[in-house]
Design a protein around this motif. Structure first.
Motif, PDB file in Angstrom:
ATOM      1  N   LYS A  38      -1.795   0.822 -19.801  1.00 12.38           N
ATOM      2  CA  LYS A  38      -1.752   0.206 -18.461  1.00 12.38           C
ATOM      3  C   LYS A  38      -0.328   0.097 -17.913  1.00 12.38           C
ATOM      4  N   ALA A  39       0.526   1.024 -18.340  1.00 16.53           N
ATOM      5  CA  ALA A  39       1.909   0.999 -17.839  1.00 16.53           C
ATOM      6  C   ALA A  39       1.960   1.223 -16.335  1.00 16.53           C
ATOM      7  N   ALA A  40       0.916   1.870 -15.764  1.00 14.09           N
ATOM      8  CA  ALA A  40       0.905   2.142 -14.324  1.00 14.09           C
ATOM      9  C   ALA A  40       0.873   0.863 -13.491  1.00 14.09           C
ATOM     10  N   PHE A  41       0.413  -0.242 -14.087  1.00 14.69           N
ATOM     11  CA  PHE A  41       0.313  -1.496 -13.319  1.00 14.69           C
ATOM     12  C   PHE A  41       1.569  -2.376 -13.436  1.00 14.69           C
ATOM     13  N   LYS A  42       2.515  -1.982 -14.278  1.00 13.98           N
ATOM     14  CA  LYS A  42       3.692  -2.829 -14.486  1.00 13.98           C
ATOM     15  C   LYS A  42       4.574  -2.994 -13.245  1.00 13.98           C
ATOM     16  N   PRO A  43       4.705  -1.976 -12.357  1.00 16.78           N
ATOM     17  CA  PRO A  43       5.598  -2.156 -11.204  1.00 16.78           C
ATOM     18  C   PRO A  43       5.098  -3.165 -10.159  1.00 16.78           C
ATOM     19  N   GLY A  95       8.375   4.158  -4.633  1.00 17.58           N
ATOM     20  CA  GLY A  95       8.451   4.784  -5.947  1.00 17.58           C
ATOM     21  C   GLY A  95       7.310   4.401  -6.874  1.00 17.58           C
ATOM     22  N   THR A  96       6.485   3.436  -6.439  1.00 16.04           N
ATOM     23  CA  THR A  96       5.354   2.982  -7.265  1.00 16.04           C
ATOM     24  C   THR A  96       4.140   3.873  -7.036  1.00 16.04           C
ATOM     25  N   TYR A  97       3.477   4.242  -8.136  1.00 12.39           N
ATOM     26  CA  TYR A  97       2.226   5.003  -8.030  1.00 12.39           C
ATOM     27  C   TYR A  97       1.070   4.025  -7.879  1.00 12.39           C
ATOM     28  N   VAL A  98       0.264   4.216  -6.814  1.00 14.83           N
ATOM     29  CA  VAL A  98      -0.878   3.338  -6.531  1.00 14.83           C
ATOM     30  C   VAL A  98      -2.142   4.083  -6.968  1.00 14.83           C
ATOM     31  N   PRO A  99      -2.792   3.656  -8.075  1.00 15.83           N
ATOM     32  CA  PRO A  99      -3.898   4.444  -8.643  1.00 15.83           C
ATOM     33  C   PRO A  99      -5.128   4.510  -7.750  1.00 15.83           C
ATOM     34  N   GLY A 100      -5.395   3.447  -6.985  1.00 17.72           N
ATOM     35  CA  GLY A 100      -6.619   3.422  -6.186  1.00 17.72           C
ATOM     36  C   GLY A 100      -6.647   4.442  -5.067  1.00 17.72           C
ATOM     37  N   ALA A 106       6.707   5.836  -0.817  1.00 17.77           N
ATOM     38  CA  ALA A 106       8.084   6.117  -0.408  1.00 17.77           C
ATOM     39  C   ALA A 106       8.378   5.242   0.808  1.00 17.77           C
ATOM     40  N   VAL A 107       9.657   5.140   1.168  1.00 23.71           N
ATOM     41  CA  VAL A 107      10.016   4.391   2.383  1.00 23.71           C
ATOM     42  C   VAL A 107       9.429   5.134   3.571  1.00 23.71           C
ATOM     43  N   GLY A 108       8.605   4.435   4.346  1.00 27.88           N
ATOM     44  CA  GLY A 108       7.929   5.083   5.455  1.00 27.88           C
ATOM     45  C   GLY A 108       8.390   4.575   6.807  1.00 27.88           C
ATOM     46  N   ASN A 109       8.068   5.362   7.827  1.00 32.18           N
ATOM     47  CA  ASN A 109       8.360   4.942   9.197  1.00 32.18           C
ATOM     48  C   ASN A 109       7.046   4.970   9.967  1.00 32.18           C
ATOM     49  N   ILE A 110       6.512   3.799  10.268  1.00 22.87           N
ATOM     50  CA  ILE A 110       5.214   3.682  10.912  1.00 22.87           C
ATOM     51  C   ILE A 110       5.404   3.194  12.339  1.00 22.87           C
ATOM     52  N   ARG A 111       5.149   4.113  13.283  1.00 26.07           N
ATOM     53  CA  ARG A 111       5.294   3.806  14.711  1.00 26.07           C
ATOM     54  C   ARG A 111       6.679   3.233  15.028  1.00 26.07           C
ATOM     55  N   GLY A 112       7.720   3.824  14.403  1.00 21.66           N
ATOM     56  CA  GLY A 112       9.086   3.426  14.726  1.00 21.66           C
ATOM     57  C   GLY A 112       9.616   2.262  13.926  1.00 21.66           C
ATOM     58  N   HIS A 116       9.072  -0.747   3.667  1.00 18.31           N
ATOM     59  CA  HIS A 116       9.686  -0.607   2.341  1.00 18.31           C
ATOM     60  C   HIS A 116       8.729  -1.071   1.250  1.00 18.31           C
ATOM     61  N   GLY A 117       7.521  -0.504   1.257  1.00 15.79           N
ATOM     62  CA  GLY A 117       6.573  -0.884   0.217  1.00 15.79           C
ATOM     63  C   GLY A 117       5.193  -1.154   0.789  1.00 15.79           C
ATOM     64  N   MET A 118       4.386  -1.874   0.026  1.00 18.90           N
ATOM     65  CA  MET A 118       2.985  -2.038   0.393  1.00 18.90           C
ATOM     66  C   MET A 118       2.432  -3.314  -0.221  1.00 18.90           C
ATOM     67  N   MET A 119       1.683  -4.072   0.575  1.00 16.14           N
ATOM     68  CA  MET A 119       0.881  -5.175   0.058  1.00 16.14           C
ATOM     69  C   MET A 119      -0.502  -4.599  -0.257  1.00 16.14           C
ATOM     70  N   CYS A 120      -1.001  -4.801  -1.471  1.00 16.08           N
ATOM     71  CA  CYS A 120      -2.148  -4.045  -1.987  1.00 16.08           C
ATOM     72  C   CYS A 120      -3.462  -4.820  -1.898  1.00 16.08           C
TER      73      CYS A 120
END
Length: 810
Positions: A38-43, A95-100, A106-112, A116-120
């Motif tokens: 379960k190392a994928a969940f550590k980040p 840089g985090t892999y989201v299994p679902g 990656a750092v994204g640009n959404i509508r300008g 810097h990440g994601m709430m899951c």
């Protein structure tokens, strides 16, 4: 078989870590196939939303400032409807892999606006299918700490490769028992279930079976007033970890018991059951809509549970949709039954149903846990769903009679080479649940009672295996084989040697070895001389694989056609294997068979204009098959001068383009030829095809020589002479008969005869043909004179005339 580390430790008291447990599992025969740490969940970390502002360019998006515990808030663009200031959830940094969603952030640009990440959500972390909003944790959740540790998502998952002879380890409790027996911790014992029973179970059960073994026992209990909502989070997490989808509390409990205790259970919605239940054979043509939403047509070979409405469940395999439990279920009937492993295996295979229940019942479950399993399931139902339990109804079970095996301790040394003290052997067996009883005055052996959960243990060799694997296979020291004072004799049998020689000869002729099924459809078996009832399989792996093959050719022809269907029409395949004439040991033949298709001749496949110089590019014919068959016979060491070829072969060959190879009048060595058009049509095979079969086991043994030393090579000092003859014979006369007659004219001088021309025409007469042969004459003692050659010529002409009626062509 999958399970999590924490689930295992619920049954095993141990301080051992993941690596030590995995190593020990493999050492005791439960090979670890995969470990997910379960190392994928550590980040993923717990984070708090500091502020939530409307996105300037999108109505449904919000710009969040998220505190991840690192000291400075992080900007995140989020579209979840429940995103708000103060919410505590799971955060994934770039840089985090989201299994679902199978995405690396990656750092994204959404509508300008940069994100810097994601709430899951729970779906993105594979916790559940819910993705209506992001995870909402209690306010006191520790910000900055690992979310996986907080939510128990870091529980390692272990998968073992379970062999079919270990039904006791289809449960986590059974695996823990083996580990405890090996000295890795102590097996935990759970207190016996305790709950109040009120009233009787109103639904009665009848076993209406002609064979009691089909259902040796059945236990049933009614629980009234349940609330069938979602199962608790801990149970859902365990089921999800091993690949099962949570459905509702009642169904999840039965699935949990299947893996936790190896005890498949089933639940009926009592309101949907009409009258009493009967365990019986299904009637021909009865159907049932199963829980997998598929309708199955059943017959007398299937055992079912039925009420007045009809079939409610396929016993031991899958329940019916009609009486399944859902959120509206109030009263539930809990079933715990025993089923015949062979019948379950046959029914499941015939119906094409693979379930966790079938997997366990066809291997054998613990009969003594039938009633305790019902008690434990009832306890879980009362604990998670509430309600009131009625008294259980138990029918048919006669109790377990332990199997007694006499065990000489010396067998361990004899079979494994291990010197293990008798006391250690007794302790190992006792820890595994066996009951060891020493005989009166006997010190070299004991009587061992086999526990109810080990149907695989049948004799003393099985007990040796148990002692060996717990003591440690790695304790067996490698030792070289003892040397012999004399030179070793032949190791392989003549049949083994000839099988290898046949393979080498055919491979050298450009053919590819194939391995085809020993089972073929009944119509194909009858087509090639088989199909007798004695060769029908009692338990075929598929409905069309019903008969043992009487010939290698059906499988090879089908393989060639599959290649042709994929664009590889020029193929040459062979197989050296067994065919079956009857069900006795002498009815199994060792056969070398092969087929050629298209232009796959020895000269080479391909277009005629690209390979014509070497004789290739022509469709294969009877002579290609003949050459292959003779090559096998020659490779096996038979004297080719004694080989005879007769026209015609078995009915699956073309009557005018086939032959039978014999050695003497009685010994049939094989057949070859092009195939009958009706044979190819029946097999749905097309194209230019020829084939052969050589019966390797029919070849006579060579006479044993006084010495292995080869005789000295003797070459004649005199010139070899070739003379040509042309004989006019009836069209029905075989060229082989002329060759045989010419060879027999003088076996000392005539060393070879070859046919080089056959002519038919008006000049030789109606119904006649001219066969031209080349006779090789090798003088041995002196140079032959003209008179000698004239005398030999007269012998040859006379011999051909005598045996074939042929006359010398003028």
């Amino acid at each position: 078989m999958k399970f999590t580390l924490s689930w295992l430790k619920e049954h095993l008291e141990t301080d051992a870590g993941l690596d030590e447990i995995c190593t020990r599992l493999t050492e005791i025969g439960l090979e670890v196939e995969d470990v997910d740490d379960k190392a994928a969940f550590k980040p993923f970390v717990i984070a708090r939303v500091v502020s939530a502002e409307k996105h300037p360019q999108a109505d449904r998006l919000k710009v969040l400032m998220v505190d991840t515990g690192s000291g400075s808030p992080v900007q995140v663009v989020c579209g979840a409807p429940n995103a708000r200031a103060g919410l505590v959830g799971a955060f994934a940094a770039p840089g985090t892999y989201v299994p679902g969603i199978d995405v690396t952030l990656a750092v994204g640009n959404i509508r300008g606006v940069e994100s810097h990440g994601m709430m899951c959500s729970e779906k993105e972390l594979q916790i559940s299918d819910s993705h209506d909003g992001i995870i909402d944790l209690p306010e006191d959740a520790p910000v900055g700490q690992s979310y996986a540790a907080y939510a128990n998502l870091d529980d390692p998952l272990i998968e073992i490769n379970l062999t079919p002879n270990r039904p006791d380890c289809t449960s986590i409790h059974g695996i823990a028992r083996d580990l405890a027996a090996s000295g890795l911790g102590t097996l935990k014992t759970r207190p016996a279930p305790s709950f109040t029973v009120e009233g009787e179970t109103p639904v009665k059960l009848t076993l209406d079976l002609d064979d009691p073994k089909l259902c040796p026992g059945f236990a049933l209990r009614l629980v009234r007033g349940v609330r069938n909502g979602p199962s608790p989070r801990w149970m859902q997490q365990r089921l999800l970890a091993i690949g099962l989808r949570p459905i509702n509390a009642l169904v999840d409990i039965t699935n949990y018991m299947t893996f936790d205790q190896g005890r498949p259970m089933h639940v009926f919605d009592a309101a949907k059951v009409k009258g009493n239940l009967t365990v019986r054979r299904a009637r021909e043509g009865e159907t049932v809509l199963a829980l997998d939403q598929r309708e199955y047509r059943l017959g007398p070979n299937n055992v079912v549970i039925a009420d007045e409405n009809g079939i409610e469940s396929i016993g031991g395999i899958m329940g019916g949709e009609h009486s399944g439990c859902n959120e509206n279920t109030v009263d539930v009937l809990i079933e715990s039954a025993l089923w015949d492993p062979m019948n379950i295996a046959k029914s499941g295979r015939a119906l094409g149903i693979i379930t966790d229940a079938r997997y366990r019942f066809e291997r054998g479950v613990d009969p003594e846990y039938m009633v305790p399993g019902l008690e434990r399931t009832t306890e879980l139902v009362l604990e998670l769903c509430g309600g009131t339990a009625a008294r259980a109804e138990v029918v048919g079970y006669k109790g377990y009679e332990p199997k007694i095996v006499e065990f000489p301790f010396s067998e361990v040394k004899r079979l494994t080479g291990l010197d293990i003290p008798v006391e250690e052997m007794k302790q190992i067996l006792t820890r595994l649940g066996f009951v060891v009883t020493m005989g009166n005055g006997e010190v070299g052996s004991c009587s061992v009672a086999v526990p109810s959960w080990r149907p695989d243990v049948d004799g003393k060799a099985d007990l040796v295996e148990e002692v060996m694997r717990i003591h440690g296979v790695d304790n067996i020291k490698p030792a070289p084989l003892g040397s012999h004072a004399a030179v070793n004799g032949k190791i392989l049998t003549t049949l083994q040697i000839r099988s290898r020689l046949a393979k080498r000869a055919l491979a050298a002729r450009g053919m590819l070895e194939a391995v085809t099924w020993s089972f073929i459809p009944e119509d194909q078996a009858k087509l090639f001389g088989g199909g007798s009832p004695a060769l029908k399989l009692a338990n075929p792996i598929a409905a069309e694989m019903s008969d043992m093959r009487p010939s290698l050719l059906p499988g090879l022809l089908s393989a060639a056609q599959r290649n042709a269907d994929k664009g590889y029409g020029d193929v040459a395949l062979f197989e050296v294997s067994g065919t079956y004439e009857n069900d006795r040991p002498d009815g199994q033949r060792r056969v070398a068979g092969g087929i050629r298709r298209g232009t796959a001749s020895l000269a080479g496949a391909g277009r005629a204009w690209s390979n014509a110089a070497k004789g290739g590019g022509k469709p294969v014919d009877v002579f290609d098959a003949k050459a292959d068959a003779l090559a096998v016979i020659e490779a096996c060491g038979l004297p080719m001068g004694n080989i005879q070829i007769e026209q015609g072969g078995p009915e699956w060959y073309h009557p005018g383009r086939s032959g039978t190879i014999k050695m003497g009048p009685k010994v049939v060595l094989g057949c070859f030829g092009e195939f009958h058009p009706l044979t190819l049509e029946s097999l749905d095979v097309s194209g230019a095809l020829c084939g052969f079969e050589v019966y390797v086991d029919a070849m006579p043994e060579a006479k044993r020589k006084a010495t292995r030393t080869k005789p000295a090579l003797e070459l004649s000092p005199f010139q070899l002479v070739r003379r040509d003859f042309a004989f006019v014979v009836d069209k029905t006369v075989e060229a082989g008969a002329i060759v045989k007659a010419a060879t027999g004219a003088d076996r000392k001088l005539v060393t070879g005869v070859n046919v080089f021309d056959i002519f038919e025409g008006a000049s030789v007469g109606d119904g006649k043909k001219s066969v031209a042969i080349e006779v090789q004459i090798q003088p041995v003692e002196r140079t032959l004179t003209d008179e000698d050659f004239e005398a030999l010529t007269q012998k040859i002409v006379a011999s051909v005339a005598k045996f074939t009626g042929g006359v010398l062509r003028s």
